[in-house]
Enzyme design. Sequence first.
Site, short mmCIF file in Angstrom:
data_model
loop_
_atom_site.label_atom_id
_atom_site.label_comp_id
_atom_site.label_asym_id
_atom_site.label_seq_id
_atom_site.Cartn_x
_atom_site.Cartn_y
_atom_site.Cartn_z
N LYS A 30 85.95 4.28 38.91
CA LYS A 30 85.08 3.42 39.40
C LYS A 30 85.87 1.90 39.35
O LYS A 30 86.98 1.93 38.52
CB LYS A 30 84.04 3.30 38.17
CG LYS A 30 84.47 2.84 36.92
CD LYS A 30 84.43 1.31 36.23
CE LYS A 30 85.17 1.32 34.91
NZ LYS A 30 85.80 -0.19 34.83
N ALA A 79 94.79 4.77 31.88
CA ALA A 79 94.69 3.44 31.25
C ALA A 79 94.90 2.38 32.33
O ALA A 79 95.23 1.35 32.26
CB ALA A 79 95.77 3.28 30.32
N GLY A 80 94.19 2.33 33.45
CA GLY A 80 94.33 1.57 34.51
C GLY A 80 93.07 0.53 34.69
O GLY A 80 92.88 -0.37 35.70
N GLY A 81 91.97 0.84 34.12
CA GLY A 81 90.89 0.13 34.45
C GLY A 81 89.87 0.70 35.23
O GLY A 81 89.16 0.18 35.90
N MET A 82 90.13 2.14 35.73
CA MET A 82 89.24 2.83 36.57
C MET A 82 88.67 3.72 35.98
O MET A 82 88.12 4.68 36.81
CB MET A 82 90.22 3.19 37.72
CG MET A 82 90.93 1.97 38.67
SD MET A 82 91.75 2.55 40.12
CE MET A 82 90.34 2.41 41.31
N GLY A 112 89.30 6.74 34.58
CA GLY A 112 89.81 7.94 34.70
C GLY A 112 89.30 8.84 33.36
O GLY A 112 88.73 9.89 33.63
N ASP A 161 81.28 3.92 30.36
CA ASP A 161 81.04 4.24 31.70
C ASP A 161 81.24 5.91 32.12
O ASP A 161 81.12 5.93 33.04
CB ASP A 161 81.98 3.23 32.67
CG ASP A 161 83.24 3.00 31.79
OD1 ASP A 161 83.86 1.88 31.95
OD2 ASP A 161 83.96 4.11 31.42
N SER A 189 86.68 8.61 31.47
CA SER A 189 85.33 8.61 31.69
C SER A 189 85.01 9.62 32.65
O SER A 189 84.11 10.68 32.52
CB SER A 189 84.62 7.34 31.84
OG SER A 189 84.93 6.37 31.14
O1 C5P Z 1 82.56 2.59 25.65
P1 C5P Z 1 84.19 2.71 25.51
O2 C5P Z 1 84.51 3.87 24.69
O3 C5P Z 1 84.47 3.24 26.91
O4 C5P Z 1 84.68 1.46 25.23
C1 C5P Z 1 85.96 1.28 24.69
C2 C5P Z 1 86.37 0.14 24.03
O5 C5P Z 1 86.10 -1.08 24.87
C3 C5P Z 1 85.23 -0.34 22.82
O6 C5P Z 1 85.69 0.20 21.37
C4 C5P Z 1 85.25 -1.86 22.81
O7 C5P Z 1 86.38 -2.34 21.97
C5 C5P Z 1 85.33 -2.13 24.29
N1 C5P Z 1 84.08 -2.40 24.94
C6 C5P Z 1 83.31 -3.43 24.57
N2 C5P Z 1 82.23 -3.72 25.34
C7 C5P Z 1 81.70 -2.97 26.14
C8 C5P Z 1 82.49 -1.67 26.66
C9 C5P Z 1 83.77 -1.35 25.84
O8 C5P Z 1 83.91 -4.34 23.83
N3 C5P Z 1 80.58 -3.15 26.67
#
Ligand code: C5P
Length: 294
Positions: free
Chosen positions: A10, A99-102, A104, A139, A106
């Site tokens: 994504k 760990a690219g912000g895409m 993966g 996500d 998820s």
């Molecule tokens: O939900 P996810 O496990 O992908 O989030 C990873 C980390 O990213 C969370 O522990 C939090 O530090 C940060 N995060 C956030 N706000 C969001 C989504 C993620 O602060 N809406």
Amino acid sequence: MSITVRAPAKINLVLSVGSVRPDGFHPLDTIYQAVSLYDDVTVSAADEWSVSVTSADVDLDDVPLDGRNIALRAGRLLAEHHGLDRAAQVHVTKGIPVAGGMAGGSADAAATLIALDRLWELETSDDDLLALAAGLGSDVPFAMVGGTARGTGRGEVVTPLDDDSSVWWVVVPSAQGLSTPAVYAEFDAAPGIGSGRAAPDWSGLGYEQVTRALRNDLEGAALRLRPDLAETRDALGAAGADAVLLSGSGPTYLGLVRDRDAAHDVVARLAAAGIDGVRIATGPVAGAHVVEYV
Ligand code: C5P
């Protein structure tokens, strides 16, 4: 018997981030788009849980293979939800940068939930699958839904949008990953820099409007942690991308281009500038779906 489910990467066409909530997450108003880089997850019955990961083109150093692996966590969560004492062998073929912000990880979680639901013939309702997905990561629900969609809450509340456009992206991964919590912490360290703007209504925007609407509130924080990424951003612009966008919490950068030929031109100019490992993707594409029963 084994089942393979394919799930997309994504990007966030718009990522508006609010002030941190008491639970540590940030309220988001985002426009997600699923793009054509994929992880394939293959599951088969086994007595013990195991996960393996292979890739032709993605660096796998940062993928945990123990109980922290999100595909394994997804599988265990589904078994627990149904009160089952079952295990499976999970194999991930990665095409999404790690760990690219895409998203993966998820994608792997979403694919595993769907694959094991089919393998074990559980017929879990869509509502339950989406709730389990939200429990695994903000996500993960979007990786199931795909297409173009608005994300609210912490990103887990997904509302599909009509989007009959098809856009081309030049995707520039970074050799070194960026931690999502670290980027959010850096965002918190400079309060007031969020745009505070709601995501626009995305349906029906033309190409020129899309180039102007792309924005990411996390970009400043990511660039403070990784000042070197400014070179990638500038190189994409110099190579002819019509708009340049950080993907999620980074470090992957995206260049928007009009068509396939323009994408190949940008890739060639980046290669001439010494930037390799660049991919081309289109969006929107479908969410996690079964591609093989064997
Ligand atoms: O939900 P996810 O496990 O992908 O989030 C990873 C980390 O990213 C969370 O522990 C939090 O530090 C940060 N995060 C956030 N706000 C969001 C989504 C993620 O602060 N809406």
